[in-house]
Design a protein around this motif. Sequence first.
Motif, PDB file in Angstrom:
ATOM      1  N   GLY A  55       0.857  -1.191   0.000  1.00 21.75           N
ATOM      2  CA  GLY A  55       0.000   0.000   0.000  1.00 21.75           C
ATOM      3  C   GLY A  55       0.882   1.226   0.000  1.00 21.75           C
ATOM      4  O   GLY A  55       1.859   1.298   0.754  1.00 21.75           O
ATOM      5  N   SER A  56       0.600   2.188  -0.836  1.00 18.04           N
ATOM      6  CA  SER A  56       1.468   3.360  -0.953  1.00 18.04           C
ATOM      7  C   SER A  56       1.335   4.257   0.274  1.00 18.04           C
ATOM      8  O   SER A  56       0.382   4.157   1.045  1.00 18.04           O
ATOM      9  CB  SER A  56       1.129   4.147  -2.215  1.00 18.04           C
ATOM     10  OG  SER A  56      -0.214   4.578  -2.174  1.00 18.04           O
ATOM     11  N   VAL A  57       2.320   5.131   0.444  1.00 20.46           N
ATOM     12  CA  VAL A  57       2.311   6.138   1.502  1.00 20.46           C
ATOM     13  C   VAL A  57       1.815   7.440   0.888  1.00 20.46           C
ATOM     14  O   VAL A  57       2.448   7.987  -0.008  1.00 20.46           O
ATOM     15  CB  VAL A  57       3.718   6.335   2.110  1.00 20.46           C
ATOM     16  CG1 VAL A  57       3.700   7.458   3.142  1.00 20.46           C
ATOM     17  CG2 VAL A  57       4.237   5.044   2.722  1.00 20.46           C
ATOM     18  N   GLU A  58       0.679   7.909   1.363  1.00 19.19           N
ATOM     19  CA  GLU A  58       0.106   9.170   0.872  1.00 19.19           C
ATOM     20  C   GLU A  58       0.496  10.279   1.846  1.00 19.19           C
ATOM     21  O   GLU A  58       0.101  10.252   3.014  1.00 19.19           O
ATOM     22  CB  GLU A  58      -1.419   9.068   0.775  1.00 19.19           C
ATOM     23  CG  GLU A  58      -1.915   7.957  -0.131  1.00 19.19           C
ATOM     24  CD  GLU A  58      -1.705   8.261  -1.605  1.00 19.19           C
ATOM     25  OE1 GLU A  58      -1.734   9.463  -1.952  1.00 19.19           O
ATOM     26  OE2 GLU A  58      -1.508   7.322  -2.388  1.00 19.19           O
ATOM     27  N   TRP A  59       1.259  11.251   1.366  1.00 12.03           N
ATOM     28  CA  TRP A  59       1.791  12.313   2.231  1.00 12.03           C
ATOM     29  C   TRP A  59       1.209  13.656   1.806  1.00 12.03           C
ATOM     30  O   TRP A  59       1.672  14.258   0.831  1.00 12.03           O
ATOM     31  CB  TRP A  59       3.307  12.309   2.136  1.00 12.03           C
ATOM     32  CG  TRP A  59       4.034  13.341   2.933  1.00 12.03           C
ATOM     33  CD1 TRP A  59       3.533  14.490   3.489  1.00 12.03           C
ATOM     34  CD2 TRP A  59       5.423  13.335   3.256  1.00 12.03           C
ATOM     35  NE1 TRP A  59       4.526  15.183   4.132  1.00 12.03           N
ATOM     36  CE2 TRP A  59       5.703  14.503   4.010  1.00 12.03           C
ATOM     37  CE3 TRP A  59       6.477  12.458   2.966  1.00 12.03           C
ATOM     38  CZ2 TRP A  59       6.973  14.809   4.468  1.00 12.03           C
ATOM     39  CZ3 TRP A  59       7.741  12.758   3.429  1.00 12.03           C
ATOM     40  CH2 TRP A  59       7.992  13.922   4.182  1.00 12.03           C
TER      41      TRP A  59
END
Length: 197
Positions: free
Chosen positions: A166-170
């Motif tokens: 799962g990607s890291v949304e910043w």
Amino acid sequence: MPSPQDSLFDPVQAPMPRHRLFFALVPSEAVRVRISDVAAALRTQRALTGRWVRPARYHLTLAFLGDHVSLGDTLLASARSAGEAAAARAAPFVWTADRVDSFRGRQPPCVLRGESDVRALAELWSDLRRELARRALDAHVDRSFVPHVTLAYAERALPAPVMLEGSVEWPVDALELLHGEAGHRDYRTLGHWRLGR
């Protein structure tokens, strides 16, 4: 009066730089925890061994201003002026990280990487670089930009990038001027500017 021989065997040493100054994006606590989870998974899977960065030090560097013996008022005022000007023209955005990769080096940095073509991020970096150049503070600023967050300094490079499940949304809404001092574990914020204000 000291003789020439004295100066050969007892040289006067210049003070060592103690103060590191740079502009960075700093994650919120929620994003910091998510990045920490990514690092913990790598440790658990034994995908990487090395010296791990403490979560309190996670950041995405935009511009390095060098190491200094001391931080003078003129230097700080100029740096703050550049940061304020660049942040005021920027818009908030989201940076998405989706992989862990390695850079080259004796202790190859293991880094969280993602989108490098986010227009708002590229414009913020470019604008900050211009503002620093106007103030003659760009001597250490890289001419290219690869957004990343360092997770560890590894014993060896990863054989291939590791894609995240799962990607890291910043969400990015601020620019910070950070100060690192030799002998201190944490960075200190010397400037904080909301984007677009």
